[in-house]
Design an enzyme around this catalytic site. Structure first.
Site, PDB file in Angstrom:
ATOM      1  N   GLY A  33      17.507   7.966 -24.443  1.00 46.83           N
ATOM      2  CA  GLY A  33      16.217   8.529 -25.087  1.00 46.83           C
ATOM      3  C   GLY A  33      16.563   9.970 -25.351  1.00 46.83           C
ATOM      4  O   GLY A  33      17.355  10.648 -25.564  1.00 46.83           O
ATOM      5  N   CYS A  34      15.365  10.523 -25.492  1.00 42.87           N
ATOM      6  CA  CYS A  34      14.988  12.153 -25.554  1.00 42.87           C
ATOM      7  C   CYS A  34      15.780  12.928 -24.281  1.00 42.87           C
ATOM      8  O   CYS A  34      15.631  12.428 -23.096  1.00 42.87           O
ATOM      9  CB  CYS A  34      13.440  12.533 -25.529  1.00 42.87           C
ATOM     10  SG  CYS A  34      13.067  14.141 -25.273  1.00 42.87           S
ATOM     11  N   PHE A  35      16.420  13.686 -24.605  1.00 44.52           N
ATOM     12  CA  PHE A  35      17.191  14.530 -23.959  1.00 44.52           C
ATOM     13  C   PHE A  35      16.319  15.387 -22.970  1.00 44.52           C
ATOM     14  O   PHE A  35      16.964  15.625 -21.792  1.00 44.52           O
ATOM     15  CB  PHE A  35      18.464  15.213 -24.436  1.00 44.52           C
ATOM     16  CG  PHE A  35      18.043  16.279 -25.612  1.00 44.52           C
ATOM     17  CD1 PHE A  35      17.199  16.923 -25.635  1.00 44.52           C
ATOM     18  CD2 PHE A  35      19.251  16.437 -26.477  1.00 44.52           C
ATOM     19  CE1 PHE A  35      16.801  17.918 -26.690  1.00 44.52           C
ATOM     20  CE2 PHE A  35      19.018  17.354 -27.511  1.00 44.52           C
ATOM     21  CZ  PHE A  35      17.676  17.869 -27.794  1.00 44.52           C
ATOM     22  N   TRP A  36      15.352  15.819 -23.282  1.00 47.59           N
ATOM     23  CA  TRP A  36      14.434  16.444 -22.443  1.00 47.59           C
ATOM     24  C   TRP A  36      14.192  15.563 -20.998  1.00 47.59           C
ATOM     25  O   TRP A  36      14.129  16.081 -19.798  1.00 47.59           O
ATOM     26  CB  TRP A  36      13.032  16.623 -23.058  1.00 47.59           C
ATOM     27  CG  TRP A  36      13.268  17.847 -24.306  1.00 47.59           C
ATOM     28  CD1 TRP A  36      14.127  18.574 -24.400  1.00 47.59           C
ATOM     29  CD2 TRP A  36      12.256  18.014 -24.849  1.00 47.59           C
ATOM     30  NE1 TRP A  36      13.901  19.212 -25.449  1.00 47.59           N
ATOM     31  CE2 TRP A  36      12.513  18.647 -26.227  1.00 47.59           C
ATOM     32  CE3 TRP A  36      10.694  17.654 -25.305  1.00 47.59           C
ATOM     33  CZ2 TRP A  36      11.726  19.276 -27.091  1.00 47.59           C
ATOM     34  CZ3 TRP A  36       9.953  17.763 -26.327  1.00 47.59           C
ATOM     35  CH2 TRP A  36      10.472  18.768 -27.281  1.00 47.59           C
ATOM     36  N   CYS A  37      13.799  14.041 -21.327  1.00 50.93           N
ATOM     37  CA  CYS A  37      13.538  13.474 -20.138  1.00 50.93           C
ATOM     38  C   CYS A  37      14.726  12.991 -19.257  1.00 50.93           C
ATOM     39  O   CYS A  37      14.589  13.090 -18.162  1.00 50.93           O
ATOM     40  CB  CYS A  37      13.190  12.236 -20.694  1.00 50.93           C
ATOM     41  SG  CYS A  37      11.634  11.936 -21.687  1.00 50.93           S
TER      42      CYS A  37
END
Length: 193
Positions: A33-37
């Site tokens: 999913g989102c690379f920030w997470c």
């Protein structure tokens, strides 16, 4: 006294510098999913030496975040993880990977929808592929739906722009996404907020 260096807007838009893997270290690239997470999760694991957000698995050379968001490049948002296998074995990293996202949803994690948010393990070596396959088979018993995680040979890693790196650490009090999405994920995993 520590000097804080601020980046200009032009510097923030440049791709990040990718750390080299030191002798004895290994690299695995994960899409969850989102690379920030994903970055925020793996930065907290002892034995992880570096985490860099970026893009892999597509057909457009040197993609930008805007191109990735359009979903036309074929790339996934990924985190390139450099780790010490003696302190953080790949099996341990993959146990966290399966817990940190829903690997049964195709091209989606929560409200993030598109092929750029797919679940994938991009391996560097045949030994890593074997560990990934065994880990996936073991993880399947914890889910009622089939795991759709792609396991593929790592291709070219394109680092994301500088402003995407260390995102949670730098923005956890400023960006609501950090408090609404990332912080609960870290809390669920028993990690430091």
């Amino acid at each position: 006294m520590m000097t804080v260096m601020s980046l200009s807007l032009n510097d923030e838009r440049k791709p990040a510098v990718v750390p080299e893997a030191s002798k004895g270290a290994e690299v695995i690239t994960l899409a969850a999913g989102c690379f920030w997470c994903t970055e925020a999760v793996f930065q907290q694991i002892s034995g992880v030496l570096a985490v860099t957000s970026g893009y892999m698995g597509g057909h457009v050379p040197k993609p930008t975040y805007e191109q990735i968001c359009d979903g036309d490049t074929g790339h996934a948002e990924v985190t390139r993880i450099v780790y010490d296998p003696a302190k953080a074995p790949l099996e341990k990293l993959l146990e966290t990977f399966w817990k940190a996202h829903d690997p049964t949803t195709l091209n989606r994690q929560g409200a993030d929808v598109g092929t750029q948010y797919r679940s994938a393990i991009f391996y560097e070596t045949e030994a890593q592929r074997e560990v990934a396959e065994k880990s996936k088979a073991a993880a399947q018993g914890k889910f009622t739906e089939p795991i759709v995680t792609e396991i593929a040979k790592a291709g070219v890693f394109y680092p994301a722009e500088q402003y995407h790196q260390e995102y949670y650490r730098q923005n956890k009090m400023r960006n609501p996404y950090c408090q609404i999405v990332i912080a609960p994920k870290l809390h669920k995993l028993g990690m430091v907020l």
